[in-house]
Design a protein around this motif. Sequence first.
Motif, short mmCIF file in Angstrom:
data_model
loop_
_atom_site.label_atom_id
_atom_site.label_comp_id
_atom_site.label_asym_id
_atom_site.label_seq_id
_atom_site.Cartn_x
_atom_site.Cartn_y
_atom_site.Cartn_z
N SER A 77 0.96 -1.18 0.16
CA SER A 77 0.01 0.00 0.04
C SER A 77 0.88 1.36 0.02
O SER A 77 0.70 2.14 -0.71
CB SER A 77 -0.96 0.06 1.11
N ALA A 101 2.37 1.79 -3.49
CA ALA A 101 1.64 2.10 -4.44
C ALA A 101 1.29 3.74 -4.22
O ALA A 101 1.50 4.24 -5.38
CB ALA A 101 0.09 1.75 -4.21
N ALA A 127 -14.03 -2.59 -5.47
CA ALA A 127 -12.55 -2.24 -5.54
C ALA A 127 -11.85 -2.37 -6.76
O ALA A 127 -11.00 -1.40 -7.50
CB ALA A 127 -11.90 -3.15 -4.62
N GLY A 128 -12.18 -3.39 -7.80
CA GLY A 128 -11.95 -3.58 -8.97
C GLY A 128 -12.32 -2.75 -10.05
O GLY A 128 -11.24 -1.95 -10.74
N ALA A 143 -10.21 0.53 -8.83
CA ALA A 143 -8.83 0.47 -9.49
C ALA A 143 -8.67 0.67 -11.12
O ALA A 143 -7.58 1.43 -11.40
CB ALA A 143 -8.39 -1.06 -9.16
N GLY A 158 -9.06 4.34 -11.69
CA GLY A 158 -7.68 5.01 -11.31
C GLY A 158 -6.74 4.89 -12.31
O GLY A 158 -6.05 5.85 -12.69
N VAL A 159 -6.48 3.56 -12.62
CA VAL A 159 -5.52 3.36 -14.08
C VAL A 159 -5.91 4.15 -15.06
O VAL A 159 -4.96 4.70 -15.82
CB VAL A 159 -5.39 1.99 -14.15
#
Length: 216
Positions: free
Chosen positions: A115, A118, A185-186, A189, A192-193
């Motif tokens: 974490s 990241a 969460a997936g 993420a 975010g990417v």
Amino acid sequence: MKGLFIHDIKTLKSMRLFLAIIAIVSIVTTVTNGFTFSIPYMTVFSAYAAISLFDNDKTMAYMFTLPVSRSIYAKEKYIFSVIFMLICSFALSVIGGMVYFVEQGAMPNLVQLLSIEAVALLGGYAVIIYVIPIICKWGNENGRVIASMLAIVGFFLILSAIDHLDEAVIKRLLDFATGIANIPAGALALIGVLIIALFGLVSYGISYRIIKNKEF
């Protein structure tokens, strides 16, 4: 692009003392402040150090007399800076884990370490995509000064704006944050990417346009 990578790597080899100082500072900050501080701090610092190689030897004009396009030149600077940051950040994590093991007699929590890693990489990436266009425009030395000044001014403007927010706006922001937290969460993420990649493409586009129109 391979030739540009070799050029930057050879430039790094001439900065062995500087790299040794980074390693020593990493160990000292890990011992004194813990890896939760040293990894983000030194990762961002390594990203900034990679950017400082940008035309530090005043060879940009010479490069364009070779079979090197301006697009490839700008692209290589982003790729090299990110790779250098990744290598340094990984090395910092190893150093942080070793120091923690020596001090505590046990390995650090892997989830916590990942974490922190990241967050550190995100911070370093933000520095890269923010500073490179400015250096392309104003040069290495002036660009770093201007980037620092703009960051300081922006920080105080954000603080001032936060102080002047009314309760209704704060409530809407909190509701928005709560809505984001409820996203799986997936999916979060992935979003975010995509956002990170979009900012990187915008930064590269600005840098390329500046270099393309720059006269030497």
